[in-house]
Enzyme design. Structure first.
Site, PDB file in Angstrom:
ATOM      1  CB  VAL A 117      -0.931  -0.006   1.211  1.00 41.52           C
ATOM      2  CG1 VAL A 117      -0.226  -0.033   2.455  1.00 41.52           C
ATOM      3  CG2 VAL A 117      -1.656   1.195   1.232  1.00 41.52           C
ATOM      4  CB  ILE A 118       1.697   3.947  -2.067  1.00 37.37           C
ATOM      5  CG1 ILE A 118       2.867   2.796  -2.631  1.00 37.37           C
ATOM      6  CG2 ILE A 118       2.356   5.299  -2.255  1.00 37.37           C
ATOM      7  CD1 ILE A 118       4.123   2.984  -1.604  1.00 37.37           C
ATOM      8  CD  GLN A 170      -2.567   5.655  -4.137  1.00 31.84           C
ATOM      9  OE1 GLN A 170      -3.420   6.038  -5.040  1.00 31.84           O
ATOM     10  NE2 GLN A 170      -3.064   5.299  -3.424  1.00 31.84           N
ATOM     11  CE  LYS A 171      -2.658   6.457 -10.334  1.00 28.85           C
ATOM     12  NZ  LYS A 171      -2.771   5.262 -11.164  1.00 28.85           N
ATOM     13  N   GLY A 175       5.926   7.389  -8.823  1.00 27.34           N
ATOM     14  CA  GLY A 175       7.215   6.232  -8.871  1.00 27.34           C
ATOM     15  C   GLY A 175       7.499   5.828  -7.619  1.00 27.34           C
ATOM     16  CG  HIS A 176       6.688   7.755  -4.057  1.00 28.68           C
ATOM     17  ND1 HIS A 176       8.144   7.950  -3.841  1.00 28.68           N
ATOM     18  CD2 HIS A 176       6.256   8.918  -3.923  1.00 28.68           C
ATOM     19  CE1 HIS A 176       8.271   9.292  -3.781  1.00 28.68           C
ATOM     20  NE2 HIS A 176       7.121   9.931  -3.861  1.00 28.68           N
ATOM     21  N   GLY A 234       6.683   1.885  -7.573  1.00 28.46           N
ATOM     22  CA  GLY A 234       7.805   1.145  -8.309  1.00 28.46           C
ATOM     23  C   GLY A 234       8.946   1.008  -7.429  1.00 28.46           C
ATOM     24  CD  GLU A 242      -2.322 -13.515   0.242  1.00 26.42           C
ATOM     25  OE1 GLU A 242      -3.246 -13.928   0.645  1.00 26.42           O
ATOM     26  OE2 GLU A 242      -1.244 -12.979   0.829  1.00 26.42           O
TER      27      GLU A 242
END
Length: 448
Positions: free
Chosen positions: A241-242, A247-248, A250-251, A253, A275
Site C-alpha cells: 500500500v502507498i 501515488q502516481k 513512482g514511489h 515502483g 498474493e
C-alpha cells in the site's frame, strides 16, 4: 426510513497525515470501509455524519473524531455504533475526541514526532525533485526519474526500512499502520503476529530542516517466507500500500524494486511471488520487471543476441533465466511475452503463429481446470478472447501496435490461422505446466 439518516461510510471518512510535508497533509478518503462497516458500507442513524481520522505522520498514533448534525433518537431500528466498530480495528493506543483530553494529547504526540525514528534497518534511499503544487501533475514523470543528490536543496529524500517482529517496537507500530491495508486493499485482513515468517519494508520521506531530521510514513509492504524442499524458500508479497498523497509519483515502483533487489540477493530464495495481485499492482509489477529485463546489457539484449526470443522457446534456457531472475512462473511468462512482442516481426506469418500458439498454450495450461468446465466451442472462444485482451495489454505496455495480430479480416495476420488449426497444438503444449503453489486462479478475469 429517511434516507438522510443513512450515510456512506467511505465518503463520510476523511484521513489526514498530520505533520506530513509539502502539502501531503491534506485530507483524503479511503477506498474501502466494508471490513469495518459491512458490505453495504452504510451507517444508519445519523444525519451529516463525518468520521475524521487524524494520524501523526511519523509515529502513526491516530486521533478519531466522529461528528454529526443529528442522531435519530426516535427510531426503533438499531443505530450503528460508529466509534465502537472502527475502534476494533485501531491500535490500542488510539485517541478519541470522546475523551476531553484527547486533542491536547494528540498535539503532544505530533510535537513528539520530531523525535520519531524509523524502526528497523535502512535498505535503500532515493531522491525526487521538489515540485511546485501547480506543476505537480505535469511533473510526475520527472519526479519518478530524479537522481538528485540527497544534499541538493531541491531534493526530497525517501528511505526504505526493513523490519521484522524482532525489531524493537515494531509490533506496536505495525498495529497502527495495518489499518491502511483494510482501507486501501480489497479483501485485505490483518495478519497474525504469532507467525514469525513475516518481514516488512516501510517507506518514509526524510525531511531535513535546521539541522534536524524528521521521518514521515508513506506506505509499506509485507512479505511472508515459505519453506521449499529441500533447503530453499519462496517469498510471497502479501500486502502493498502507498497512501493516496504519494501515488502516481513512482514511489510504488521504488518500493517494489527495492523489495525485489533484496530478495534476489538471497541465495536460498527461489522466487518472489505475489498474493492475488490487483490489476493496478499487476501494472506496477509488469512495468518494473519489464524495465529490468530491458536494461542495457541485460536479459533482453543477451537473449536477442543468442536468437532466444522467437517462439517456440528453448524451454531449458528460459527456465534457467527465470530461476536467475527469481520471478514466479506466471509473472516471468508475462514479461517474457512482452519482450518477445517487442522483437516480433509481424510480417513473418510463421513467427506470429508460433507466438500466438505459445501465449495461448500458456493461458490454457494455467487455467485448464476452469476451461475444461466449458463446452469445446466456449473454450476456444474464451481462449481467443483472453489472448486478444492479453496482447492488447502487452501492446499498450510496450508501445507496439498489435492490430495486425488481432485483425480478423481477410488480410490480417490474425486471420491466417484459425482456431481449428491451432487447437490441438495449444492443448498439446498445455501438458507441461508450472505449479505456483497458490492453486487455480480465483476468477475468470485473472485468466491471463
Amino acid at each position: 426510513m429517511k434516507d438522510s439518516w443513512s450515510s456512506n461510510s467511505t465518503t463520510s471518512t476523511a484521513i489526514r497525515l498530520v505533520g506530513s510535508p509539502y502539502g501531503t497533509d491534506s485530507p483524503f478518503q479511503p477506498t474501502f470501509t466494508y471490513p469495518i462497516y459491512g458490505e453495504a458500507e452504510t451507517i444508519y442513524g445519523y444525519e451529516g455524519l463525518a468520521i475524521k481520522l487524524s494520524v501523526a505522520s511519523g509515529s502513526l498514533v491516530p486521533l478519531l473524531e466522529v461528528t454529526y448534525r443529528a442522531k435519530n433518537e426516535a427510531t426503533t431500528a438499531e443505530i450503528d455504533d460508529v466509534e465502537g466498530k472502527i475502534k476494533e480495528f485501531l491500535a490500542p493506543d488510539f485517541l478519541s475526541t470522546s475523551s476531553p483530553s484527547a486533542m491536547e494529547e494528540f498535539e503532544t504526540v505530533v510535537k513528539a514526532d520530531k523525535e520519531f525514528r524509523p524502526l528497523g534497518d535502512k535498505v535503500h534511499s532515493y531522491t525526487r525533485g521538489k515540485v511546485d503544487k501547480g506543476k505537480a501533475k505535469s511533473s510526475t514523470a520527472s519526479l519518478a526519474s530524479s537522481t538528485l543528490s540527497a544534499s541538493d536543496p531541491n531534493a526530497r529524500v525517501f528511505e526504505i526500512y526493513r523490519s521484522t517482529w524482532h525489531t524493537p517496537g515494531f509490533r506496536e507500530y505495525h498495529r497502527r499502520m495495518q489499518l491502511f491495508t483494510l482501507l486501501f486493499i480489497e479483501g485485505a485482513s490483518y495478519i497474525q503476529e504469532d507467525e514469525t515468517n513475516w518481514e516488512f519494508f516501510t517507506l518514509y520521506e526524510k525531511v531535513s530542516r535546521d539541522d534536524k531530521q524528521t521521518w514521515h510514513f508513506m506506505g509499506y509492504t509485507s512479505l511472508y517466507k515459505f519453506w521449499c524442499w529441500p533447503d530453499s524458500s519462496r517469498i510471497r508479497l502479501s500486502q502493498f500500500v502507498i497512501l493516496p498523497p504519494f501515488q502516481k509519483q513512482g514511489h510504488g515502483g521504488a518500493l517494489y524494486t527495492t523489495v525485489y533487489d533484496q530478495i534476489r540477493e538471497r541465495a536460498n530464495v527461489t522466487e518472489l511471488t505475489v498474493e492475488d495481485p490487483s490489476e493496478d499492482f499487476d501494472r506496477l509489477r509488469d512495468g518494473n520487471d519489464l524495465r529490468r529485463l530491458l536494461a542495457p546489457g541485460g536479459f533482453a539484449d543477451s537473449a536477442k543476441a543468442q536468437n532466444k526470443l522467437h517462439a517456440p522457446l528453448d524451454k531449458e534456457w528460459i527456465e534457467s533465466q527465470r530461476l536467475q531472475h527469481k520471478l514466479a512462473p506466471r509473472q516471468w511468462s508475462r514479461v517474457l511475452e512482452m519482450v518477445q512482442l517487442m522483437n516480433l516481426d509481424t510480417t513473418d506469418h510463421e513467427q506470429v503463429k508460433q507466438y500466438r500458439l505459445q501465449v495461448k498454450a500458456r493461458i490454457y495450461r494455467q487455467n485448464k481446470d476452469i476451461l475444461m468446465q466449458l463446452e469445446k466451442q466456449q473454450q476456444r472462444s474464451k481462449l481467443q478472447e483472453t489472448f486478444e485482451g492479453v496482447v492488447e495489454e502487452y501492446g499498450d505496455m510496450v508501445g507496439v501496435d498489435v492490430e495486425d495480430l488481432l485483425d480478423d479480416g481477410p488480410s490480417g495476420t490474425g486471420a491466417l490461422y484459425g482456431a481449428d488449426e491451432e487447437e490441438d497444438q495449444e492443448q498439446g503444449q498445455g501438458d507441461r505446466h508450472y505449479s505456483n503453489g497458490n492453486g487455480p486462479p480465483r476468477k475468470m478475469a485473472r485468466l491471463a
